[in-house]
Design a protein around this motif. Structure first.
Motif, PDB file in Angstrom:
ATOM      1  N   GLN A 107       0.814  -1.215   0.000  1.00  0.00           N
ATOM      2  CA  GLN A 107       0.000   0.000   0.000  1.00  0.00           C
ATOM      3  C   GLN A 107       0.851   1.269   0.000  1.00  0.00           C
ATOM      4  O   GLN A 107       0.327   2.374   0.050  1.00  0.00           O
ATOM      5  CB  GLN A 107      -0.934   0.014   1.212  1.00  0.00           C
ATOM      6  CG  GLN A 107      -1.998  -1.065   1.169  1.00  0.00           C
ATOM      7  CD  GLN A 107      -3.071  -0.803   2.191  1.00  0.00           C
ATOM      8  OE1 GLN A 107      -3.831   0.159   2.092  1.00  0.00           O
ATOM      9  NE2 GLN A 107      -3.144  -1.662   3.206  1.00  0.00           N
ATOM     10  N   GLY A 108       2.175   1.085  -0.017  1.00  0.00           N
ATOM     11  CA  GLY A 108       3.060   2.227  -0.130  1.00  0.00           C
ATOM     12  C   GLY A 108       3.634   2.738   1.170  1.00  0.00           C
ATOM     13  O   GLY A 108       4.284   3.786   1.182  1.00  0.00           O
ATOM     14  N   ASP A 109       3.442   2.023   2.284  1.00  0.00           N
ATOM     15  CA  ASP A 109       4.016   2.459   3.554  1.00  0.00           C
ATOM     16  C   ASP A 109       5.529   2.246   3.507  1.00  0.00           C
ATOM     17  O   ASP A 109       6.006   1.114   3.385  1.00  0.00           O
ATOM     18  CB  ASP A 109       3.402   1.686   4.714  1.00  0.00           C
ATOM     19  CG  ASP A 109       3.909   2.172   6.056  1.00  0.00           C
ATOM     20  OD1 ASP A 109       3.269   3.056   6.643  1.00  0.00           O
ATOM     21  OD2 ASP A 109       4.963   1.678   6.510  1.00  0.00           O
ATOM     22  N   ALA A 110       6.281   3.336   3.607  1.00  0.00           N
ATOM     23  CA  ALA A 110       7.733   3.261   3.421  1.00  0.00           C
ATOM     24  C   ALA A 110       8.408   2.415   4.486  1.00  0.00           C
ATOM     25  O   ALA A 110       9.333   1.638   4.197  1.00  0.00           O
ATOM     26  CB  ALA A 110       8.337   4.669   3.397  1.00  0.00           C
ATOM     27  N   GLN A 111       7.987   2.561   5.759  1.00  0.00           N
ATOM     28  CA  GLN A 111       8.616   1.785   6.820  1.00  0.00           C
ATOM     29  C   GLN A 111       8.339   0.295   6.623  1.00  0.00           C
ATOM     30  O   GLN A 111       9.209  -0.552   6.881  1.00  0.00           O
ATOM     31  CB  GLN A 111       8.102   2.246   8.181  1.00  0.00           C
ATOM     32  CG  GLN A 111       8.817   1.597   9.356  1.00  0.00           C
ATOM     33  CD  GLN A 111      10.297   1.938   9.418  1.00  0.00           C
ATOM     34  OE1 GLN A 111      10.667   3.106   9.334  1.00  0.00           O
ATOM     35  NE2 GLN A 111      11.145   0.938   9.560  1.00  0.00           N
ATOM     36  N   ALA A 112       7.138  -0.033   6.157  1.00  0.00           N
ATOM     37  CA  ALA A 112       6.821  -1.432   5.874  1.00  0.00           C
ATOM     38  C   ALA A 112       7.658  -1.944   4.710  1.00  0.00           C
ATOM     39  O   ALA A 112       8.136  -3.086   4.737  1.00  0.00           O
ATOM     40  CB  ALA A 112       5.334  -1.581   5.575  1.00  0.00           C
ATOM     41  N   GLN A 113       7.835  -1.132   3.691  1.00  0.00           N
ATOM     42  CA  GLN A 113       8.669  -1.540   2.560  1.00  0.00           C
ATOM     43  C   GLN A 113      10.089  -1.830   3.023  1.00  0.00           C
ATOM     44  O   GLN A 113      10.694  -2.831   2.630  1.00  0.00           O
ATOM     45  CB  GLN A 113       8.665  -0.437   1.498  1.00  0.00           C
ATOM     46  CG  GLN A 113       7.333  -0.287   0.791  1.00  0.00           C
ATOM     47  CD  GLN A 113       7.243   0.956  -0.069  1.00  0.00           C
ATOM     48  OE1 GLN A 113       8.041   1.885   0.077  1.00  0.00           O
ATOM     49  NE2 GLN A 113       6.282   0.991  -0.961  1.00  0.00           N
ATOM     50  N   PHE A 114      10.617  -0.949   3.866  1.00  0.00           N
ATOM     51  CA  PHE A 114      11.961  -1.170   4.404  1.00  0.00           C
ATOM     52  C   PHE A 114      12.017  -2.457   5.221  1.00  0.00           C
ATOM     53  O   PHE A 114      12.955  -3.245   5.104  1.00  0.00           O
ATOM     54  CB  PHE A 114      12.376   0.015   5.269  1.00  0.00           C
ATOM     55  CG  PHE A 114      13.611  -0.235   6.076  1.00  0.00           C
ATOM     56  CD1 PHE A 114      14.845  -0.346   5.467  1.00  0.00           C
ATOM     57  CD2 PHE A 114      13.541  -0.380   7.452  1.00  0.00           C
ATOM     58  CE1 PHE A 114      15.994  -0.589   6.205  1.00  0.00           C
ATOM     59  CE2 PHE A 114      14.674  -0.626   8.200  1.00  0.00           C
ATOM     60  CZ  PHE A 114      15.912  -0.731   7.572  1.00  0.00           C
ATOM     61  N   THR A 115      11.000  -2.687   6.051  1.00  0.00           N
ATOM     62  CA  THR A 115      10.979  -3.880   6.895  1.00  0.00           C
ATOM     63  C   THR A 115      10.913  -5.147   6.056  1.00  0.00           C
ATOM     64  O   THR A 115      11.596  -6.132   6.355  1.00  0.00           O
ATOM     65  CB  THR A 115       9.789  -3.818   7.862  1.00  0.00           C
ATOM     66  OG1 THR A 115       9.876  -2.616   8.642  1.00  0.00           O
ATOM     67  CG2 THR A 115       9.775  -5.016   8.794  1.00  0.00           C
ATOM     68  N   VAL A 116      10.107  -5.143   4.998  1.00  0.00           N
ATOM     69  CA  VAL A 116      10.057  -6.288   4.088  1.00  0.00           C
ATOM     70  C   VAL A 116      11.438  -6.520   3.475  1.00  0.00           C
ATOM     71  O   VAL A 116      11.905  -7.666   3.391  1.00  0.00           O
ATOM     72  CB  VAL A 116       8.994  -6.067   2.998  1.00  0.00           C
ATOM     73  CG1 VAL A 116       9.120  -7.109   1.888  1.00  0.00           C
ATOM     74  CG2 VAL A 116       7.592  -6.133   3.605  1.00  0.00           C
ATOM     75  N   GLY A 117      12.095  -5.443   3.071  1.00  0.00           N
ATOM     76  CA  GLY A 117      13.443  -5.587   2.539  1.00  0.00           C
ATOM     77  C   GLY A 117      14.396  -6.183   3.551  1.00  0.00           C
ATOM     78  O   GLY A 117      15.209  -7.064   3.225  1.00  0.00           O
ATOM     79  N   LEU A 118      14.292  -5.733   4.800  1.00  0.00           N
ATOM     80  CA  LEU A 118      15.159  -6.241   5.855  1.00  0.00           C
ATOM     81  C   LEU A 118      14.910  -7.727   6.104  1.00  0.00           C
ATOM     82  O   LEU A 118      15.853  -8.498   6.323  1.00  0.00           O
ATOM     83  CB  LEU A 118      14.920  -5.442   7.131  1.00  0.00           C
ATOM     84  CG  LEU A 118      15.954  -5.540   8.240  1.00  0.00           C
ATOM     85  CD1 LEU A 118      17.304  -5.011   7.764  1.00  0.00           C
ATOM     86  CD2 LEU A 118      15.486  -4.755   9.462  1.00  0.00           C
TER      87      LEU A 118
END
Length: 266
Positions: A107-118
Motif C-alpha cells: 500500500q506504499g508504507d515506506a517503513q513497511a517496505q523497508f521492513t520487508v526488505g530487511l
C-alpha cells in the motif's frame, strides 16, 4: 452512526471542542469499533497497546489491529506484524508477521517496505532473497526513508543483490539521497575501482590515494561532514539487523498523528 461515534472519540482524545478525556474517547471508539469502523478499531488498538485511557492489554491490541488490518488499514497491518515479531499479545512468529508487513508495503508504507526488505535480506520469516531485499529497499528509499537509502547504498558497496557500483553509493549525495559515514567508508575502501567510478560518474575528486589507502579531499570531507546527522540512525539500524532473528524490541509504530490527526476529523 459509527463514523460519528469514532469522530466523537477523536474529539475527546484531542480535547477538540470538549474537555480532553482519553477514557471517554476509548468508550466512543469501542462503540464505533464494534460496528466495524476501521479508524476506531485502529485507534482502540493503539490505546490498548499503550495503556492510554484503558489498562494495557496486548491481546486486545492485537485483536483490534487484526480487525483493522483485515479491512486494509496499512498502519494496523504494520503494527500487527510488529506484534507477531515481538510476541506481544500473539505468539512470536516472524512467518506470520511477514504477510502483514508485505500488505502494508504494497500500500506504499515506506517503513513497511523497508521492513520487508530487511526480512528478505536476513531470511527472517521468508526465504532469503537479495534481489527482493534490494527491490523493497529501493521502494522505501525512493520515498526518502534514510534507513532504506543507507541499506541500498550498502548493497551497492558490497555487490549484494546488485552489481558492485561505488558510484551508485555516493551519487546519492548529488541527487538528494544522502548516505551515512559507514556506507561512505565502505565505498572508498573499494579503493581503485571506487575511485575510478566516482571520479568518472561525479566529475569531481572526492578521494585521493595516500599509500595503500584512500583519503578524502577537502570536498570529500565536506560531504562527509554533512553525513554525520544520520550516523546514529545507521548504528541503530545495524543493531536492529543483528537482533532481528532473535525478535525485535517491543516498539510499536504508534503514529500519533495517524491515530489522532489534529487538523481534521476522519
Amino acid at each position: 452512526d459509527a463514523r460519528a461515534q469514532s469522530n466523537l472519540g477523536l474529539m475527546y482524545a484531542n480535547g477538540s471542542g470538549v474537555a480532553q478525556d482519553v477514557s471517554e474517547a476509548g468508550r466512543w471508539y469501542q462503540r464505533a469499533a464494534a460496528q466495524g469502523e476501521v479508524t476506531a478499531q485502529f485507534s482502540l488498538a493503539l490505546m490498548y497497546a499503550k495503556g492510554s485511557g484503558v489498562a494495557r492489554d496486548a491481546s486486545q491490541a492485537a485483536a483490534w489491529f487484526q480487525k483493522a488490518a483485515a479491512q486494509g488499514h496499512a498502519l494496523a497491518q504494520f503494527n500487527l506484524g510488529l506484534m507477531y515479531v515481538n510476541g506481544d499479545g500473539v505468539p512470536r512468529d516472524a512467518g506470520q508477521a511477514f504477510p502483514w508487513f508485505r500488505r502494508a508495503a504494497e500500500q506504499g508504507d515506506a517503513q513497511a517496505q523497508f521492513t520487508v526488505g530487511l526480512m528478505y535480506a536476513n531470511g527472517t520469516g521468508i526465504a532469503k532473497d537479495d534481489a527482493q531485499a534490494v527491490a523493497w529497499y529501493r521502494k522505501a528509499a525512493d520515498q526518502g526513508l534514510a534507513s532504506a537509502q543507507t541499506n541500498l547504498g550498502t548493497r551497492y558497496a558490497n555487490g549484494r543483490g546488485v552489481p558492485m557500483d561505488a558510484a551508485q553509493v555516493l551519487l546519492g549525495w548529488a541527487t538528494g539521497h544522502p548516505q551515512t559515514e559507514s556506507v561512505f567508508v565502505a565505498a572508498w575502501n573499494l579503493q581503485g575501482y571506487a575511485m575510478a567510478q566516482l571520479h568518472e560518474s561525479l566529475g569531481v575528486k572526492l578521494l585521493e590515494p595516500q599509500g595503500r589507502r584512500a583519503a578524502l579531499t577537502p570536498l570529500g570531507r565536506e560531504l562527509l561532514r554533512r553525513s554525520r546527522g544520520i550516523v546514529d540512525q545507521f548504528a541503530r539500524l545495524e543493531a536492529l539487523a543483528r537482533a532481528i532473528d532473535e525478535g525485535w524490541e517491543s516498539e510499536l509504530k504508534l503514529v500519533v498523528e495517524a491515530a489522532f490527526p489534529q487538523d481534521r476529523l476522519r
